[in-house]
Write a protein that holds these residues in place. Structure first.
Motif, PDB file in Angstrom:
ATOM      1  N   MET A  68       0.836  -1.194   0.000  1.00 17.57           N
ATOM      2  CA  MET A  68       0.000   0.000   0.000  1.00 17.57           C
ATOM      3  C   MET A  68       0.870   1.243   0.000  1.00 17.57           C
ATOM      4  O   MET A  68       1.991   1.233   0.504  1.00 17.57           O
ATOM      5  N   GLY A  69       0.329   2.316  -0.588  1.00 16.08           N
ATOM      6  CA  GLY A  69       1.008   3.599  -0.564  1.00 16.08           C
ATOM      7  C   GLY A  69       1.413   4.085  -1.945  1.00 16.08           C
ATOM      8  O   GLY A  69       1.577   3.288  -2.887  1.00 16.08           O
ATOM      9  N   ALA A  70       1.559   5.393  -2.074  1.00 14.97           N
ATOM     10  CA  ALA A  70       1.893   6.007  -3.362  1.00 14.97           C
ATOM     11  C   ALA A  70       3.217   5.469  -3.891  1.00 14.97           C
ATOM     12  O   ALA A  70       4.238   5.499  -3.202  1.00 14.97           O
ATOM     13  N   GLY A  71       3.176   4.942  -5.119  1.00 13.43           N
ATOM     14  CA  GLY A  71       4.381   4.443  -5.768  1.00 13.43           C
ATOM     15  C   GLY A  71       4.678   2.979  -5.536  1.00 13.43           C
ATOM     16  O   GLY A  71       5.691   2.476  -6.033  1.00 13.43           O
ATOM     17  N   CYS A  72       3.808   2.264  -4.828  1.00 12.32           N
ATOM     18  CA  CYS A  72       4.126   0.869  -4.495  1.00 12.32           C
ATOM     19  C   CYS A  72       3.995  -0.075  -5.681  1.00 12.32           C
ATOM     20  O   CYS A  72       4.427  -1.229  -5.605  1.00 12.32           O
ATOM     21  N   LEU A  73       3.423   0.393  -6.802  1.00 11.18           N
ATOM     22  CA  LEU A  73       3.274  -0.479  -7.972  1.00 11.18           C
ATOM     23  C   LEU A  73       4.614  -1.019  -8.446  1.00 11.18           C
ATOM     24  O   LEU A  73       4.739  -2.209  -8.757  1.00 11.18           O
ATOM     25  N   VAL A  74       5.623  -0.155  -8.496  1.00  4.72           N
ATOM     26  CA  VAL A  74       6.944  -0.579  -8.983  1.00  4.72           C
ATOM     27  C   VAL A  74       7.511  -1.674  -8.091  1.00  4.72           C
ATOM     28  O   VAL A  74       8.037  -2.690  -8.574  1.00  4.72           O
ATOM     29  N   GLU A  75       7.393  -1.482  -6.793  1.00  2.11           N
ATOM     30  CA  GLU A  75       7.860  -2.499  -5.842  1.00  2.11           C
ATOM     31  C   GLU A  75       7.090  -3.803  -6.025  1.00  2.11           C
ATOM     32  O   GLU A  75       7.662  -4.901  -5.929  1.00  2.11           O
ATOM     33  N   ALA A  76       5.807  -3.688  -6.310  1.00  2.50           N
ATOM     34  CA  ALA A  76       4.982  -4.879  -6.492  1.00  2.50           C
ATOM     35  C   ALA A  76       5.413  -5.681  -7.714  1.00  2.50           C
ATOM     36  O   ALA A  76       5.464  -6.915  -7.675  1.00  2.50           O
ATOM     37  N   ILE A  77       5.726  -5.000  -8.803  1.00  2.00           N
ATOM     38  CA  ILE A  77       6.166  -5.690 -10.015  1.00  2.00           C
ATOM     39  C   ILE A  77       7.465  -6.447  -9.756  1.00  2.00           C
ATOM     40  O   ILE A  77       7.663  -7.578 -10.233  1.00  2.00           O
ATOM     41  N   GLN A  78       8.335  -5.844  -8.983  1.00  2.00           N
ATOM     42  CA  GLN A  78       9.580  -6.525  -8.622  1.00  2.00           C
ATOM     43  C   GLN A  78       9.288  -7.764  -7.787  1.00  2.00           C
ATOM     44  O   GLN A  78       9.935  -8.805  -7.936  1.00  2.00           O
ATOM     45  N   ALA A  79       8.291  -7.657  -6.914  1.00  2.00           N
ATOM     46  CA  ALA A  79       7.908  -8.806  -6.092  1.00  2.00           C
ATOM     47  C   ALA A  79       7.349  -9.932  -6.957  1.00  2.00           C
ATOM     48  O   ALA A  79       7.587 -11.121  -6.675  1.00  2.00           O
ATOM     49  N   ILE A  80       6.625  -9.591  -8.022  1.00  2.00           N
ATOM     50  CA  ILE A  80       6.065 -10.602  -8.911  1.00  2.00           C
ATOM     51  C   ILE A  80       7.190 -11.431  -9.530  1.00  2.00           C
ATOM     52  O   ILE A  80       7.090 -12.657  -9.650  1.00  2.00           O
ATOM     53  N   ARG A  81       8.279 -10.758  -9.878  1.00  2.14           N
ATOM     54  CA  ARG A  81       9.412 -11.503 -10.447  1.00  2.14           C
ATOM     55  C   ARG A  81       9.962 -12.507  -9.437  1.00  2.14           C
ATOM     56  O   ARG A  81      10.364 -13.628  -9.809  1.00  2.14           O
ATOM     57  N   ASP A 103     -14.950 -18.242  -1.365  1.00  3.51           N
ATOM     58  CA  ASP A 103     -14.044 -19.386  -1.395  1.00  3.51           C
ATOM     59  C   ASP A 103     -12.643 -18.950  -0.981  1.00  3.51           C
ATOM     60  O   ASP A 103     -12.072 -18.029  -1.571  1.00  3.51           O
ATOM     61  N   ARG A 104     -12.095 -19.620   0.015  1.00  2.00           N
ATOM     62  CA  ARG A 104     -10.738 -19.259   0.461  1.00  2.00           C
ATOM     63  C   ARG A 104      -9.719 -19.363  -0.670  1.00  2.00           C
ATOM     64  O   ARG A 104      -8.687 -18.704  -0.642  1.00  2.00           O
ATOM     65  N   ASN A 105     -10.017 -20.194  -1.680  1.00  2.00           N
ATOM     66  CA  ASN A 105      -9.075 -20.397  -2.770  1.00  2.00           C
ATOM     67  C   ASN A 105      -9.080 -19.295  -3.818  1.00  2.00           C
ATOM     68  O   ASN A 105      -8.292 -19.350  -4.764  1.00  2.00           O
ATOM     69  N   VAL A 106      -9.962 -18.294  -3.695  1.00  2.00           N
ATOM     70  CA  VAL A 106      -9.886 -17.168  -4.635  1.00  2.00           C
ATOM     71  C   VAL A 106      -9.161 -15.970  -4.021  1.00  2.00           C
ATOM     72  O   VAL A 106      -9.074 -14.924  -4.631  1.00  2.00           O
ATOM     73  N   THR A 107      -8.609 -16.123  -2.833  1.00  2.00           N
ATOM     74  CA  THR A 107      -7.853 -15.036  -2.218  1.00  2.00           C
ATOM     75  C   THR A 107      -6.560 -14.800  -3.000  1.00  2.00           C
ATOM     76  O   THR A 107      -5.784 -15.745  -3.195  1.00  2.00           O
ATOM     77  N   PRO A 108      -6.289 -13.570  -3.462  1.00  2.00           N
ATOM     78  CA  PRO A 108      -5.028 -13.302  -4.169  1.00  2.00           C
ATOM     79  C   PRO A 108      -3.819 -13.573  -3.283  1.00  2.00           C
ATOM     80  O   PRO A 108      -3.900 -13.531  -2.048  1.00  2.00           O
ATOM     81  N   ILE A 109      -2.671 -13.834  -3.911  1.00  2.00           N
ATOM     82  CA  ILE A 109      -1.434 -14.023  -3.150  1.00  2.00           C
ATOM     83  C   ILE A 109      -0.760 -12.684  -2.842  1.00  2.00           C
ATOM     84  O   ILE A 109       0.071 -12.586  -1.945  1.00  2.00           O
ATOM     85  N   LEU A 110      -1.145 -11.647  -3.593  1.00  2.00           N
ATOM     86  CA  LEU A 110      -0.572 -10.312  -3.396  1.00  2.00           C
ATOM     87  C   LEU A 110      -1.614  -9.279  -3.791  1.00  2.00           C
ATOM     88  O   LEU A 110      -2.200  -9.368  -4.869  1.00  2.00           O
ATOM     89  N   SER A 111      -1.857  -8.305  -2.918  1.00  2.00           N
ATOM     90  CA  SER A 111      -2.730  -7.186  -3.282  1.00  2.00           C
ATOM     91  C   SER A 111      -1.914  -5.903  -3.315  1.00  2.00           C
ATOM     92  O   SER A 111      -0.973  -5.732  -2.531  1.00  2.00           O
ATOM     93  N   VAL A 112      -2.290  -5.005  -4.225  1.00  2.00           N
ATOM     94  CA  VAL A 112      -1.542  -3.769  -4.441  1.00  2.00           C
ATOM     95  C   VAL A 112      -2.517  -2.603  -4.452  1.00  2.00           C
ATOM     96  O   VAL A 112      -3.436  -2.565  -5.271  1.00  2.00           O
ATOM     97  N   ASN A 113      -2.322  -1.651  -3.546  1.00  2.00           N
ATOM     98  CA  ASN A 113      -3.140  -0.436  -3.512  1.00  2.00           C
ATOM     99  C   ASN A 113      -2.233   0.783  -3.624  1.00  2.00           C
ATOM    100  O   ASN A 113      -1.702   1.275  -2.627  1.00  2.00           O
ATOM    101  N   ASP A 114      -2.045   1.245  -4.860  1.00  2.00           N
ATOM    102  CA  ASP A 114      -1.228   2.428  -5.128  1.00  2.00           C
ATOM    103  C   ASP A 114      -2.175   3.578  -5.462  1.00  2.00           C
ATOM    104  O   ASP A 114      -2.784   3.590  -6.533  1.00  2.00           O
TER     105      ASP A 114
END
Length: 383
Positions: free
Chosen positions: A14-27, A165-176
């Motif tokens: 969460m927080g302004a600019g966290c998208l870039v950090e999230a993409i790195q986490a996806i890798r 369903d507990r199985n539709v919970t995302p593994i990562l959420s991003v709020n930028d």
């Protein structure tokens, strides 16, 4: 004693600019090819291409599916699933508000479990975790980026299927909140009132716990303090960020305490008339809580206090009345329509809408059980 389980994605940024950090986490997860599920508007605006570019910088291929409609359908899920299969994607990234997130959940769930999305209507019907899903949020309202709820419209039955369903919970959420600045005032208002509905329904739910109570009341306070401002000035980054946190807190609350008749009824309006979910919730909320007040007055008085209403020296019933007035005033201030007839809802459809609402899983935790006639009366009061 009863036991409770608390559901939330394992990682939430969460927080302004966290998208870039999230993409790195996806890798770091090791994914090689992502299906980006989004809507036509975000695709046209270039937001999906921006995400695809950031993924490419991390050596991750992506394919864009921009067919998620405002109330995503079985057909949307099937089209996305076909593209995922053709491109052999190993993960799904949802980009947008509740509609792309729900569509992506449907795609990822069927990709891993097989069958048809309708097979999973209800509670915990799947056997295996969905294909890994990363949810990048662009609105502050639905909290679908972090919940185990997935709402898909069945076009043949004209109803919204509630998949919990507990199985539709995302593994990562991003709020930028930088991704939320361009949202128009009407959508900002509708999604903000959706978040308020989540918080209130979770707080009066029969499944509420001390954890969900804390999340719900803080969400109510933040929404009451920031929604008017962010509707007036969508470029207010501080208010956008506060609303992002608020809707996330409301999501934590309802993801675990569930909801009530507001959502059970709003799902029918959305499925039958293809109406915006947040607007339907906002219009039904004071009417359903008026029905609930006879059993939940103290809780509604707590909500009034959280909204900044002075209820000192009043009894619970008066506090509940002030809560309903505060909800109506906030909805009016952000220009939510006042009657369902303005949205094209027809009185002759109400018996069918009410019957379907009583079958919706969201109604199971409403604090006051209702009959068919009582649900019809609530619909009529909201006309």
């Amino acid at each position: 004693m009863t036991t409770t389980t608390f559901f939330i994605p394992p990682v939430n940024m969460m927080g302004a600019g966290c998208l870039v950090e999230a993409i790195q986490a996806i890798r770091s997860y090791g994914f090689r090819h992502a299906l980006i599920v989004t809507d036509a508007g975000l695709s046209r605006a270039g937001v999906a291409l921006k995400v695809a570019g950031l993924l490419a910088e991390q050596d991750i291929q992506s394919t864009i599916f921009d067919g998620a409609q405002p109330n995503p359908t079985v057909g949307n899920v099937e089209a996305g699933l076909a593209l995922l299969s053709t491109k052999r994607c190993d993960c799904v990234i949802s980009l947008g508000g509740g509609s792309p997130h729900d569509c992506a959940k449907g795609i990822a769930l069927v990709a891993a479990n097989g069958g048809h999305i309708g097979d999973y209507e209800g509670v915990d019907k799947s056997a295996k975790p969905q294909l890994p899903l990363i949810a990048i949020n662009t609105t502050a309202g639905t909290a679908s980026e972090m919940t185990r709820f997935c709402i898909i419209t069945d076009e043949t039955r004209h109803i919204k299927m509630a998949i919990v369903d507990r199985n539709v919970t995302p593994i990562l959420s991003v709020n930028d909140p930088l991704l939320m600045l361009a949202k128009p005032a009407g959508l900002t208002a509708a999604t903000g009132m959706d978040a308020l509905t989540h918080a209130i329904e979770a707080y009066v739910s029969t499944a509420a716990t001390p954890i969900t109570d804390a999340c719900a009341l803080k969400a109510v306070t933040m929404i009451a303090a920031n929604l008017r401002q962010v509707v007036r000035n969508g470029q207010d980054l501080h208010a956008r960020e506060q609303m992002a946190y608020a809707q996330f807190l409301a999501g934590m609350a309802f993801n675990n305490a569930s909801l009530g008749y507001v959502h059970a009824m709003a799902h029918q309006l959305g499925g039958f008339y293809n109406l915006p979910h947040g607007v339907c919730n906002a219009m039904l909320l004071p009417h359903v809580e008026a029905f609930n007040a006879s059993v939940a007055a103290e809780r509604l008085a707590d909500i009034a206090r959280a909204m900044g209403v002075d209820i000192a020296g009043t009894d619970a019933a008066s506090g509940a009345e002030r809560c309903l007035a505060a909800i109506r005033q906030l909805a009016a201030d952000v220009e939510i329509p006042t009657g369902l007839t303005q949205l094209g809802v027809r009185a002759e459809d109400i018996p069918m809408l009410a019957a379907n609402a009583l079958k919706d899983a969201c109604g199971l935790t409403n604090p006051r059980p209702a009959s068919q006639a009582e649900i019809e009366a609530i619909f009529l009061s909201a006309m």
